[in-house]
Design a protein around this motif. Structure first.
Motif, PDB file in Angstrom:
ATOM      1  N   ALA A   1       0.832  -1.207   0.000  1.00  0.00           N
ATOM      2  CA  ALA A   1       0.000   0.000   0.000  1.00  0.00           C
ATOM      3  C   ALA A   1       0.864   1.253   0.000  1.00  0.00           C
ATOM      4  CB  ALA A   1      -0.924  -0.009   1.215  1.00  0.00           C
ATOM      5  N   VAL A   2       1.934   1.243   0.788  1.00  0.00           N
ATOM      6  CA  VAL A   2       2.826   2.404   0.813  1.00  0.00           C
ATOM      7  C   VAL A   2       3.515   2.575  -0.536  1.00  0.00           C
ATOM      8  CG1 VAL A   2       4.909   3.381   1.870  1.00  0.00           C
ATOM      9  CG2 VAL A   2       3.160   2.312   3.311  1.00  0.00           C
ATOM     10  N   ARG A   3       3.943   1.481  -1.145  1.00  0.00           N
ATOM     11  CA  ARG A   3       4.571   1.573  -2.466  1.00  0.00           C
ATOM     12  C   ARG A   3       3.606   2.159  -3.498  1.00  0.00           C
ATOM     13  NH1 ARG A   3       6.884  -3.492  -0.941  1.00  0.00           N
ATOM     14  NH2 ARG A   3       5.255  -4.629  -2.079  1.00  0.00           N
ATOM     15  N   ILE A   4       2.353   1.700  -3.463  1.00  0.00           N
ATOM     16  CA  ILE A   4       1.345   2.234  -4.385  1.00  0.00           C
ATOM     17  C   ILE A   4       1.148   3.725  -4.133  1.00  0.00           C
ATOM     18  CG2 ILE A   4      -1.106   2.210  -4.978  1.00  0.00           C
ATOM     19  CD1 ILE A   4      -1.053  -0.815  -4.401  1.00  0.00           C
ATOM     20  N   ALA A   5       1.058   4.100  -2.863  1.00  0.00           N
ATOM     21  CA  ALA A   5       0.825   5.506  -2.517  1.00  0.00           C
ATOM     22  C   ALA A   5       1.950   6.389  -3.044  1.00  0.00           C
ATOM     23  CB  ALA A   5       0.699   5.648  -1.000  1.00  0.00           C
ATOM     24  N   LEU A   6       3.194   5.955  -2.882  1.00  0.00           N
ATOM     25  CA  LEU A   6       4.326   6.748  -3.363  1.00  0.00           C
ATOM     26  C   LEU A   6       4.319   6.861  -4.889  1.00  0.00           C
ATOM     27  CD1 LEU A   6       7.030   5.340  -0.940  1.00  0.00           C
ATOM     28  CD2 LEU A   6       6.168   7.695  -0.972  1.00  0.00           C
ATOM     29  N   THR A   7       3.875   5.795  -5.560  1.00  0.00           N
ATOM     30  CA  THR A   7       3.766   5.842  -7.014  1.00  0.00           C
ATOM     31  C   THR A   7       2.661   6.807  -7.447  1.00  0.00           C
ATOM     32  OG1 THR A   7       4.586   3.577  -7.235  1.00  0.00           O
ATOM     33  CG2 THR A   7       3.338   4.475  -9.091  1.00  0.00           C
ATOM     34  N   VAL A   8       1.495   6.707  -6.795  1.00  0.00           N
ATOM     35  CA  VAL A   8       0.382   7.600  -7.111  1.00  0.00           C
ATOM     36  C   VAL A   8       0.774   9.059  -6.885  1.00  0.00           C
ATOM     37  CG1 VAL A   8      -1.941   8.283  -6.378  1.00  0.00           C
ATOM     38  CG2 VAL A   8      -1.386   5.861  -6.660  1.00  0.00           C
ATOM     39  N   ALA A   9       1.569   9.305  -5.838  1.00  0.00           N
ATOM     40  CA  ALA A   9       1.937  10.674  -5.475  1.00  0.00           C
ATOM     41  C   ALA A   9       2.780  11.360  -6.544  1.00  0.00           C
ATOM     42  CB  ALA A   9       2.692  10.667  -4.141  1.00  0.00           C
ATOM     43  N   ARG A  10       3.344  10.610  -7.478  1.00  0.00           N
ATOM     44  CA  ARG A  10       4.144  11.225  -8.541  1.00  0.00           C
ATOM     45  C   ARG A  10       3.273  11.889  -9.614  1.00  0.00           C
ATOM     46  NH1 ARG A  10       6.865   5.997  -9.114  1.00  0.00           N
ATOM     47  NH2 ARG A  10       8.483   5.800  -7.498  1.00  0.00           N
ATOM     48  N   ARG A  11       1.990  11.568  -9.640  1.00  0.00           N
ATOM     49  CA  ARG A  11       1.120  12.121 -10.670  1.00  0.00           C
ATOM     50  C   ARG A  11       0.907  13.611 -10.431  1.00  0.00           C
ATOM     51  NH1 ARG A  11      -3.270   7.138 -10.492  1.00  0.00           N
ATOM     52  NH2 ARG A  11      -1.774   5.495 -11.078  1.00  0.00           N
ATOM     53  N   SER A  12       0.990  14.386 -11.480  1.00  0.00           N
ATOM     54  CA  SER A  12       0.986  15.841 -11.338  1.00  0.00           C
ATOM     55  C   SER A  12      -0.326  16.383 -10.799  1.00  0.00           C
ATOM     56  CB  SER A  12       1.299  16.493 -12.692  1.00  0.00           C
ATOM     57  OG  SER A  12       0.309  16.152 -13.647  1.00  0.00           O
ATOM     58  N   TRP A  13      -1.428  15.660 -10.993  1.00  0.00           N
ATOM     59  CA  TRP A  13      -2.724  16.178 -10.559  1.00  0.00           C
ATOM     60  C   TRP A  13      -3.091  15.740  -9.140  1.00  0.00           C
ATOM     61  CZ3 TRP A  13      -6.161  12.135  -9.658  1.00  0.00           C
ATOM     62  CH2 TRP A  13      -5.881  10.922 -10.296  1.00  0.00           C
ATOM     63  N   ILE A  14      -2.179  15.040  -8.454  1.00  0.00           N
ATOM     64  CA  ILE A  14      -2.436  14.575  -7.090  1.00  0.00           C
ATOM     65  C   ILE A  14      -1.837  15.553  -6.080  1.00  0.00           C
ATOM     66  CG2 ILE A  14      -1.856  12.773  -5.409  1.00  0.00           C
ATOM     67  CD1 ILE A  14      -3.891  11.771  -7.271  1.00  0.00           C
ATOM     68  N   ASP A  15      -2.622  15.912  -5.075  1.00  0.00           N
ATOM     69  CA  ASP A  15      -2.151  16.758  -3.977  1.00  0.00           C
ATOM     70  C   ASP A  15      -1.790  15.932  -2.749  1.00  0.00           C
ATOM     71  OD1 ASP A  15      -2.801  18.811  -5.650  1.00  0.00           O
ATOM     72  OD2 ASP A  15      -4.536  19.495  -4.497  1.00  0.00           O
ATOM     73  N   ALA A  16      -2.591  14.924  -2.436  1.00  0.00           N
ATOM     74  CA  ALA A  16      -2.394  14.174  -1.201  1.00  0.00           C
ATOM     75  C   ALA A  16      -2.847  12.737  -1.393  1.00  0.00           C
ATOM     76  CB  ALA A  16      -3.172  14.819  -0.051  1.00  0.00           C
ATOM     77  N   VAL A  17      -2.127  11.810  -0.788  1.00  0.00           N
ATOM     78  CA  VAL A  17      -2.457  10.392  -0.824  1.00  0.00           C
ATOM     79  C   VAL A  17      -2.464   9.890   0.611  1.00  0.00           C
ATOM     80  CG1 VAL A  17      -1.857   8.125  -1.764  1.00  0.00           C
ATOM     81  CG2 VAL A  17      -1.214  10.185  -3.016  1.00  0.00           C
ATOM     82  N   THR A  18      -3.480   9.127   0.976  1.00  0.00           N
ATOM     83  CA  THR A  18      -3.577   8.610   2.336  1.00  0.00           C
ATOM     84  C   THR A  18      -3.613   7.092   2.323  1.00  0.00           C
ATOM     85  OG1 THR A  18      -4.717  10.577   3.167  1.00  0.00           O
ATOM     86  CG2 THR A  18      -4.996   8.569   4.425  1.00  0.00           C
ATOM     87  N   VAL A  19      -2.745   6.485   3.127  1.00  0.00           N
ATOM     88  CA  VAL A  19      -2.676   5.039   3.296  1.00  0.00           C
ATOM     89  C   VAL A  19      -3.535   4.674   4.498  1.00  0.00           C
ATOM     90  CG1 VAL A  19      -1.155   3.066   3.673  1.00  0.00           C
ATOM     91  CG2 VAL A  19      -0.347   5.031   2.348  1.00  0.00           C
ATOM     92  N   VAL A  20      -4.573   3.872   4.272  1.00  0.00           N
ATOM     93  CA  VAL A  20      -5.554   3.573   5.320  1.00  0.00           C
ATOM     94  C   VAL A  20      -5.648   2.066   5.516  1.00  0.00           C
ATOM     95  CG1 VAL A  20      -7.895   3.984   6.143  1.00  0.00           C
ATOM     96  CG2 VAL A  20      -6.844   5.594   4.535  1.00  0.00           C
ATOM     97  N   PRO A  21      -4.970   1.497   6.505  1.00  0.00           N
ATOM     98  CA  PRO A  21      -5.077   0.049   6.744  1.00  0.00           C
ATOM     99  C   PRO A  21      -6.488  -0.344   7.141  1.00  0.00           C
ATOM    100  CG  PRO A  21      -3.153   0.974   7.845  1.00  0.00           C
ATOM    101  CD  PRO A  21      -3.986   2.126   7.391  1.00  0.00           C
ATOM    102  N   ALA A  22      -6.825  -1.597   6.905  1.00  0.00           N
ATOM    103  CA  ALA A  22      -8.135  -2.119   7.297  1.00  0.00           C
ATOM    104  C   ALA A  22      -8.324  -1.956   8.796  1.00  0.00           C
ATOM    105  CB  ALA A  22      -8.245  -3.595   6.906  1.00  0.00           C
ATOM    106  N   GLY A  23      -9.538  -1.602   9.188  1.00  0.00           N
ATOM    107  CA  GLY A  23      -9.869  -1.476  10.598  1.00  0.00           C
ATOM    108  C   GLY A  23      -9.671  -0.098  11.179  1.00  0.00           C
ATOM    109  N   VAL A  24      -9.081   0.827  10.423  1.00  0.00           N
ATOM    110  CA  VAL A  24      -8.879   2.189  10.912  1.00  0.00           C
ATOM    111  C   VAL A  24     -10.175   2.977  10.762  1.00  0.00           C
ATOM    112  CG1 VAL A  24      -7.657   4.356  10.485  1.00  0.00           C
ATOM    113  CG2 VAL A  24      -6.416   2.198  10.439  1.00  0.00           C
ATOM    114  N   ALA A  25     -10.536   3.729  11.783  1.00  0.00           N
ATOM    115  CA  ALA A  25     -11.762   4.527  11.745  1.00  0.00           C
ATOM    116  C   ALA A  25     -11.710   5.524  10.594  1.00  0.00           C
ATOM    117  CB  ALA A  25     -11.952   5.267  13.070  1.00  0.00           C
ATOM    118  N   LEU A  26     -12.848   5.693   9.928  1.00  0.00           N
ATOM    119  CA  LEU A  26     -12.884   6.601   8.785  1.00  0.00           C
ATOM    120  C   LEU A  26     -12.544   8.035   9.180  1.00  0.00           C
ATOM    121  CD1 LEU A  26     -15.998   5.266   6.871  1.00  0.00           C
ATOM    122  CD2 LEU A  26     -13.596   5.001   6.257  1.00  0.00           C
ATOM    123  N   ALA A  27     -12.855   8.422  10.411  1.00  0.00           N
ATOM    124  CA  ALA A  27     -12.493   9.774  10.844  1.00  0.00           C
ATOM    125  C   ALA A  27     -10.981   9.951  10.834  1.00  0.00           C
ATOM    126  CB  ALA A  27     -13.054  10.050  12.237  1.00  0.00           C
TER     127      ALA A  27
END
Length: 213
Positions: free
Chosen positions: A46-72
């Motif tokens: 998931a972290v590897r995917i997030a770092l790859t996604v973050a290279r896209r010019s139209w992305i401002d922020a990427v959040t890695v959310v493991p299963a079981g973490v509260a949506l808040a």
């Protein structure tokens, strides 16, 4: 949404900030009006995917959310990532921010894990201090801090005490001492952020190991 801002420029995050809802998944990215999500149940992947996604010019922020973490928690991490993006953009440091509400793994060498100190409003209306984690490459960390020498491992060990220290500073509950007076002098123009800790490690070592714990 309303975000209280202190005289030193610190942004507090409200229930509304943390209320962003997501489809179930591990990596959620948000950029202006576009959102992308992935299903990936290996935290390191998931972290590897997030770092790859973050290279896209139209992305401002990427959040890695493991299963079981509260949506808040996920919403807060994304809101804080977008805030980091805007602050750094104004200072000339471009690129999306990769955040997580929980401590993420580092799947490869030359990655840094940063526990940012954040004040957030609870559902009871009270303010509390939490960590929002960020992952970045070492070169970006050096560009952000201005140097590559910083002991992030010791900061992770200090984290519970740093969060309590922020609450004590806000309530003006710290005992009088030379180190506390030095801290309050810094806080006349700054706020108690991870960056402040990394720039003043000896002061915070004194505060957290000798005088305020």
């Amino acid at each position: 949404m309303t975000r209280p801002v202190t005289g030193q420029g610190e942004r507090y995050f409200t229930v509304a900030d943390a209320g962003t809802m997501f489809n179930p998944g591990v990596v959620t990215s948000n950029a202006r009006r576009r959102r992308v999500w992935y299903e990936e149940h290996d935290p390191a992947a998931a972290v590897r995917i997030a770092l790859t996604v973050a290279r896209r010019s139209w992305i401002d922020a990427v959040t890695v959310v493991p299963a079981g973490v509260a949506l808040a928690g996920a919403g807060l991490a994304l809101a804080f990532g977008e805030h980091l993006y805007e602050v750094r953009r104004l200072r000339g440091l471009r690129g999306a921010c990769v955040t997580s509400p929980v401590r993420p793994p580092l799947p490869r060498a030359r990655l840094c894990r940063l526990p940012h100190l954040v004040t957030v409003e609870g559902r009871d209306g009270a303010w509390r201090d939490v960590a929002v984690w960020e992952v970045m490459h070492a070169d970006r960390f050096q560009a952000w801090l201005g140097r590559d020498s910083a002991d992030l491992k010791i900061v992770e060990q200090w984290l519970p005490h740093l969060l309590r220290l922020r609450g004590a500073v806000r309530a003006r509950e710290l005992p009088d001492s030379g180190a506390v007076r030095a801290l309050y002098a810094l806080l006349e123009t700054r706020y108690l952020s991870l960056r402040l800790v990394l720039e003043n490690p000896h002061l915070f070592e004194t505060l957290l190991t000798k005088e305020t714990r």
